[in-house]
Write a protein that holds these residues in place. Structure first.
Motif, mmCIF file in Angstrom:
data_model
loop_
_atom_site.group_PDB
_atom_site.id
_atom_site.type_symbol
_atom_site.label_atom_id
_atom_site.label_comp_id
_atom_site.label_asym_id
_atom_site.label_seq_id
_atom_site.Cartn_x
_atom_site.Cartn_y
_atom_site.Cartn_z
ATOM 1 N N UNK A 1 0.843 -1.170 0.000
ATOM 2 C CA UNK A 1 0.000 0.000 0.000
ATOM 3 C C UNK A 1 0.890 1.236 0.000
ATOM 4 N N UNK A 2 0.594 2.165 -0.829
ATOM 5 C CA UNK A 2 1.385 3.391 -0.923
ATOM 6 C C UNK A 2 0.893 4.417 0.082
ATOM 7 N N UNK A 3 1.825 5.238 0.539
ATOM 8 C CA UNK A 3 1.481 6.322 1.460
ATOM 9 C C UNK A 3 0.688 7.384 0.700
ATOM 10 N N UNK A 4 -0.260 7.982 1.371
ATOM 11 C CA UNK A 4 -1.043 9.062 0.786
ATOM 12 C C UNK A 4 -0.108 10.226 0.482
ATOM 13 N N UNK A 64 8.539 4.798 3.375
ATOM 14 C CA UNK A 64 7.643 5.746 2.718
ATOM 15 C C UNK A 64 8.072 6.088 1.283
ATOM 16 N N UNK A 65 9.263 5.658 0.882
ATOM 17 C CA UNK A 65 9.753 5.944 -0.462
ATOM 18 C C UNK A 65 9.003 5.109 -1.505
ATOM 19 N N UNK A 66 8.925 5.585 -2.750
ATOM 20 C CA UNK A 66 8.240 4.828 -3.799
ATOM 21 C C UNK A 66 8.819 3.432 -3.971
ATOM 22 N N UNK A 67 7.941 2.467 -4.187
ATOM 23 C CA UNK A 67 8.358 1.075 -4.337
ATOM 24 C C UNK A 67 9.270 0.847 -5.531
ATOM 25 N N UNK A 68 9.168 1.714 -6.534
ATOM 26 C CA UNK A 68 9.965 1.536 -7.748
ATOM 27 C C UNK A 68 11.455 1.759 -7.515
ATOM 28 N N UNK A 69 11.810 2.431 -6.446
ATOM 29 C CA UNK A 69 13.212 2.744 -6.183
ATOM 30 C C UNK A 69 13.972 1.511 -5.702
ATOM 31 N N UNK A 70 15.208 1.393 -6.174
ATOM 32 C CA UNK A 70 16.098 0.340 -5.676
ATOM 33 C C UNK A 70 16.781 0.841 -4.409
ATOM 34 N N UNK A 93 6.301 -5.719 -2.107
ATOM 35 C CA UNK A 93 5.447 -4.518 -1.993
ATOM 36 C C UNK A 93 5.393 -3.998 -0.558
ATOM 37 N N UNK A 94 6.514 -4.061 0.125
ATOM 38 C CA UNK A 94 6.668 -3.558 1.498
ATOM 39 C C UNK A 94 5.915 -4.363 2.554
ATOM 40 N N UNK A 95 5.422 -5.517 2.186
ATOM 41 C CA UNK A 95 4.751 -6.353 3.187
ATOM 42 C C UNK A 95 5.764 -7.135 4.016
ATOM 43 N N UNK A 96 6.974 -7.294 3.473
ATOM 44 C CA UNK A 96 7.989 -8.062 4.169
ATOM 45 C C UNK A 96 9.308 -7.306 4.188
ATOM 46 N N UNK A 97 10.141 -7.733 5.133
ATOM 47 C CA UNK A 97 11.474 -7.160 5.245
ATOM 48 C C UNK A 97 12.456 -8.319 5.457
ATOM 49 N N UNK A 98 13.547 -8.262 4.720
ATOM 50 C CA UNK A 98 14.582 -9.284 4.798
ATOM 51 C C UNK A 98 15.762 -8.677 5.539
ATOM 52 N N UNK A 99 16.209 -9.345 6.604
ATOM 53 C CA UNK A 99 17.309 -8.821 7.422
ATOM 54 C C UNK A 99 18.448 -9.830 7.490
ATOM 55 N N UNK A 100 19.660 -9.291 7.571
ATOM 56 C CA UNK A 100 20.853 -10.108 7.695
ATOM 57 C C UNK A 100 21.739 -9.568 8.811
ATOM 58 N N UNK A 101 22.403 -10.499 9.497
ATOM 59 C CA UNK A 101 23.456 -10.160 10.455
ATOM 60 C C UNK A 101 24.742 -10.762 9.898
ATOM 61 N N UNK A 102 25.830 -10.040 10.018
ATOM 62 C CA UNK A 102 27.105 -10.485 9.457
ATOM 63 C C UNK A 102 27.496 -11.853 9.988
ATOM 64 N N UNK A 103 27.905 -12.733 9.084
ATOM 65 C CA UNK A 103 28.343 -14.074 9.466
ATOM 66 C C UNK A 103 29.833 -14.282 9.215
#
Length: 195
Positions: A1-4, A64-70, A93-103
């Motif tokens: 969902x995009x921010x208004x 809050x940034x546009x989804x099209x941005x890398x 589409x911003x529903x998920x977030x992928x996180x990493x910790x240094x290995x």
């Protein structure tokens, strides 16, 4: 969902006021219910209190940034210890977030190996990360429930696994927030009371 569109035009002061209220209403730890002992000593609560609101504001701004941005990600590490990092990026589409910790898989294997104690691997698992660093960083993919939850996860991982303490300086990289490769997180700055 995009921010208004009106949300994007709010003043910085109003934006940080909203984040402050969100931080105040969020529980003190997104994952752990009892306070773990930090490897370097000190209070996890104090470490979280020092940076959570500022990091939440960064995550919220990226979200809050546009989804099209890398490059819609945030990386955090203690100053002068860039090998001990946590990074998160939005996807689906911003529903998920992928996180990493240094290995140590990609760089600094000799330095990070000393941190892979059974207690720290247990902390990673409790925080939801994989504990197999043989094919990449320790990682997790999770639903996005809010900026404060992500900020808490990132800071708590640095504190419990890589000995981020109250006296450290926390740095970040976020290409969509700053052109600099290394930026200081403004401790307590976003948490100041607005009258």
């Amino acid at each position: 969902m995009r921010a208004h569109p009106k949300w994007r035009t709010r003043s910085v002061a109003a934006y940080f006021a909203i984040v402050m209220i969100s931080c105040a209403l969020t529980s003190t730890s997104a994952v752990a219910t009892e306070q773990p002992v930090l490897p370097g000593g000190g209070s996890l609560e104090a470490v979280l209190d020092k940076w959570r609101c500022a990091v939440s504001a960064y995550v919220d701004k990226i979200h809050s940034l546009p989804l099209e941005l890398d490059d819609r990600y945030l990386a955090l590490w203690p100053k002068r210890r860039p090998e001990y990092y946590v990074q998160c990026i939005f996807h689906d589409d911003d529903r998920q977030i992928y996180c990493e910790a240094a290995s140590g898989f990609y760089r600094y294997a000799d330095r990070i190996a000393s941190y892979a104690t059974p207690q720290r691997l247990q902390a990673l698992a409790q925080l939801g990360f994989s504990t197999d660093g043989s094919k990449g960083n320790f990682s997790q993919d999770r639903d996005f429930h809010g900026a404060s939850e992500v900020a808490t996860l990132m800071i708590e991982t640095l504190a419990r696994v890589f000995e981020l303490g109250e006296r450290d300086i926390l740095e970040f990289a976020a290409p969509r927030l700053s052109q600099h490769r290394s930026n200081r997180v403004k401790a307590d700055a976003a948490c100041a009371l607005i009258s």
